[in-house]
Design a protein around this motif. Sequence first.
Motif, PDB file in Angstrom:
ATOM      1  N   VAL A 189       6.270  10.791  67.101  1.00 34.35           N
ATOM      2  CA  VAL A 189       5.315  11.859  67.409  1.00 34.35           C
ATOM      3  C   VAL A 189       4.626  11.522  68.729  1.00 34.35           C
ATOM      4  CG1 VAL A 189       4.918  12.530  65.016  1.00 34.35           C
ATOM      5  CG2 VAL A 189       3.485  10.774  66.047  1.00 34.35           C
ATOM      6  N   ILE A 190       4.178  12.544  69.423  1.00 34.04           N
ATOM      7  CA  ILE A 190       3.507  12.329  70.706  1.00 34.04           C
ATOM      8  C   ILE A 190       2.164  11.655  70.462  1.00 34.04           C
ATOM      9  CG2 ILE A 190       2.534  13.451  72.740  1.00 34.04           C
ATOM     10  CD1 ILE A 190       4.612  15.682  72.323  1.00 34.04           C
ATOM     11  N   ALA A 191       1.919  10.591  71.210  1.00 38.42           N
ATOM     12  CA  ALA A 191       0.680   9.824  71.052  1.00 38.42           C
ATOM     13  C   ALA A 191      -0.508  10.592  71.624  1.00 38.42           C
ATOM     14  CB  ALA A 191       0.812   8.476  71.757  1.00 38.42           C
ATOM     15  N   GLU A 192      -1.676  10.309  71.065  1.00 35.74           N
ATOM     16  CA  GLU A 192      -2.925  10.853  71.596  1.00 35.74           C
ATOM     17  C   GLU A 192      -3.772   9.700  72.095  1.00 35.74           C
ATOM     18  OE1 GLU A 192      -5.169  13.495  69.170  1.00 35.74           O
ATOM     19  OE2 GLU A 192      -3.405  14.670  68.598  1.00 35.74           O
ATOM     20  N   GLU A 193      -4.319   9.855  73.288  1.00 45.93           N
ATOM     21  CA  GLU A 193      -5.236   8.863  73.847  1.00 45.93           C
ATOM     22  C   GLU A 193      -6.453   9.605  74.366  1.00 45.93           C
ATOM     23  OE1 GLU A 193      -3.275   6.366  76.675  1.00 45.93           O
ATOM     24  OE2 GLU A 193      -1.790   5.690  75.226  1.00 45.93           O
ATOM     25  N   GLU A 194      -7.616   9.203  73.910  1.00 40.75           N
ATOM     26  CA  GLU A 194      -8.872   9.843  74.284  1.00 40.75           C
ATOM     27  C   GLU A 194      -8.843  11.336  73.990  1.00 40.75           C
ATOM     28  OE1 GLU A 194      -9.876   8.781  78.290  1.00 40.75           O
ATOM     29  OE2 GLU A 194      -9.613   6.657  77.888  1.00 40.75           O
ATOM     30  N   GLY A 195      -8.241  11.714  72.862  1.00 39.41           N
ATOM     31  CA  GLY A 195      -8.196  13.100  72.433  1.00 39.41           C
ATOM     32  C   GLY A 195      -7.164  13.970  73.119  1.00 39.41           C
ATOM     33  N   LYS A 196      -6.361  13.407  74.019  1.00 37.67           N
ATOM     34  CA  LYS A 196      -5.346  14.186  74.731  1.00 37.67           C
ATOM     35  C   LYS A 196      -3.958  13.663  74.394  1.00 37.67           C
ATOM     36  CE  LYS A 196      -8.297  15.407  78.584  1.00 37.67           C
ATOM     37  NZ  LYS A 196      -8.465  15.408  80.031  1.00 37.67           N
ATOM     38  N   ARG A 197      -3.020  14.594  74.203  1.00 39.37           N
ATOM     39  CA  ARG A 197      -1.637  14.209  73.917  1.00 39.37           C
ATOM     40  C   ARG A 197      -0.955  13.761  75.206  1.00 39.37           C
ATOM     41  NH1 ARG A 197       1.154  18.852  70.767  1.00 39.37           N
ATOM     42  NH2 ARG A 197       2.804  17.343  70.877  1.00 39.37           N
ATOM     43  N   LYS A 198      -0.208  12.657  75.133  1.00 35.70           N
ATOM     44  CA  LYS A 198       0.506  12.097  76.283  1.00 35.70           C
ATOM     45  C   LYS A 198       1.899  12.725  76.352  1.00 35.70           C
ATOM     46  CE  LYS A 198      -0.506   8.655  78.175  1.00 35.70           C
ATOM     47  NZ  LYS A 198      -0.967   8.331  79.473  1.00 35.70           N
ATOM     48  N   VAL A 199       1.954  14.040  76.708  1.00 36.11           N
ATOM     49  CA  VAL A 199       3.203  14.788  76.650  1.00 36.11           C
ATOM     50  C   VAL A 199       4.139  14.561  77.822  1.00 36.11           C
ATOM     51  CG1 VAL A 199       2.261  16.589  75.190  1.00 36.11           C
ATOM     52  CG2 VAL A 199       2.136  16.847  77.647  1.00 36.11           C
ATOM     53  N   GLY A 200       3.624  14.156  78.968  1.00 39.53           N
ATOM     54  CA  GLY A 200       4.492  13.967  80.132  1.00 39.53           C
ATOM     55  C   GLY A 200       5.025  15.291  80.633  1.00 39.53           C
ATOM     56  N   ASP A 201       6.240  15.281  81.161  1.00 38.03           N
ATOM     57  CA  ASP A 201       6.877  16.472  81.720  1.00 38.03           C
ATOM     58  C   ASP A 201       7.861  17.034  80.696  1.00 38.03           C
ATOM     59  OD1 ASP A 201       8.283  18.388  83.117  1.00 38.03           O
ATOM     60  OD2 ASP A 201       8.929  17.048  84.711  1.00 38.03           O
ATOM     61  N   ARG A 202       7.674  18.272  80.293  1.00 40.30           N
ATOM     62  CA  ARG A 202       8.536  18.854  79.252  1.00 40.30           C
ATOM     63  C   ARG A 202       9.986  18.985  79.699  1.00 40.30           C
ATOM     64  NH1 ARG A 202       6.318  24.821  78.501  1.00 40.30           N
ATOM     65  NH2 ARG A 202       4.635  24.231  79.871  1.00 40.30           N
ATOM     66  N   HIS A 203      10.256  18.967  80.993  1.00 36.65           N
ATOM     67  CA  HIS A 203      11.617  19.098  81.496  1.00 36.65           C
ATOM     68  C   HIS A 203      12.284  17.742  81.767  1.00 36.65           C
ATOM     69  CE1 HIS A 203      10.977  23.360  81.767  1.00 36.65           C
ATOM     70  NE2 HIS A 203       9.878  23.155  82.478  1.00 36.65           N
ATOM     71  N   CYS A 204      11.569  16.678  81.524  1.00 39.27           N
ATOM     72  CA  CYS A 204      12.095  15.328  81.772  1.00 39.27           C
ATOM     73  C   CYS A 204      13.142  14.960  80.718  1.00 39.27           C
ATOM     74  CB  CYS A 204      10.941  14.324  81.727  1.00 39.27           C
ATOM     75  SG  CYS A 204      11.426  12.627  82.066  1.00 39.27           S
ATOM     76  N   ILE A 205      14.204  14.323  81.163  1.00 39.83           N
ATOM     77  CA  ILE A 205      15.140  13.701  80.225  1.00 39.83           C
ATOM     78  C   ILE A 205      14.636  12.271  80.083  1.00 39.83           C
ATOM     79  CG2 ILE A 205      17.521  13.017  79.813  1.00 39.83           C
ATOM     80  CD1 ILE A 205      18.345  15.390  81.591  1.00 39.83           C
ATOM     81  N   HIS A 206      13.875  12.032  79.040  1.00 39.22           N
ATOM     82  CA  HIS A 206      13.097  10.798  78.904  1.00 39.22           C
ATOM     83  C   HIS A 206      13.962   9.542  78.936  1.00 39.22           C
ATOM     84  CE1 HIS A 206       9.715  13.344  78.205  1.00 39.22           C
ATOM     85  NE2 HIS A 206      10.289  13.890  77.150  1.00 39.22           N
ATOM     86  N   GLU A 207      13.490   8.596  79.716  1.00 35.29           N
ATOM     87  CA  GLU A 207      14.096   7.273  79.774  1.00 35.29           C
ATOM     88  C   GLU A 207      13.068   6.305  79.190  1.00 35.29           C
ATOM     89  OE1 GLU A 207      15.786   4.155  83.015  1.00 35.29           O
ATOM     90  OE2 GLU A 207      16.173   6.276  83.319  1.00 35.29           O
ATOM     91  N   TRP A 208      13.269   5.981  77.918  1.00 38.36           N
ATOM     92  CA  TRP A 208      12.292   5.173  77.198  1.00 38.36           C
ATOM     93  C   TRP A 208      12.318   3.726  77.663  1.00 38.36           C
ATOM     94  CZ3 TRP A 208       9.194   8.512  75.376  1.00 38.36           C
ATOM     95  CH2 TRP A 208       9.654   9.712  74.862  1.00 38.36           C
ATOM     96  N   ASP A 209      11.189   3.071  77.532  1.00 39.30           N
ATOM     97  CA  ASP A 209      11.038   1.687  77.984  1.00 39.30           C
ATOM     98  C   ASP A 209      11.609   0.684  76.988  1.00 39.30           C
ATOM     99  OD1 ASP A 209       9.090   2.199  76.068  1.00 39.30           O
ATOM    100  OD2 ASP A 209       7.599   0.922  77.013  1.00 39.30           O
TER     101      ASP A 209
END
Length: 66
Positions: A30-50
């Motif tokens: 699930v998308i993380a929340e930090e300081e009440g905001k979701r860390k969604v990034g760019d919706r068009h990104c093909i995510h490259e996870w760390d």
Amino acid sequence: MSPEIVPPMRRICEQCGRTDVWDEDTHNWVIAEEEGKRKVGDRHCIHEWDINGQYNPVTGETEPEG
């Protein structure tokens, strides 16, 4: 002690910064929340996870057989 597999609990996209956390209740990322905001990034990104070859999910010591 036998080895234990420990999956990652957090992942961050190296391209856009989207951050996901593992939800044990739903058994899903699930998308993380930090300081009440979701860390969604760019919706068009093909995510490259760390999570890469440096992450070792095996913990504990292995016992030699026999």
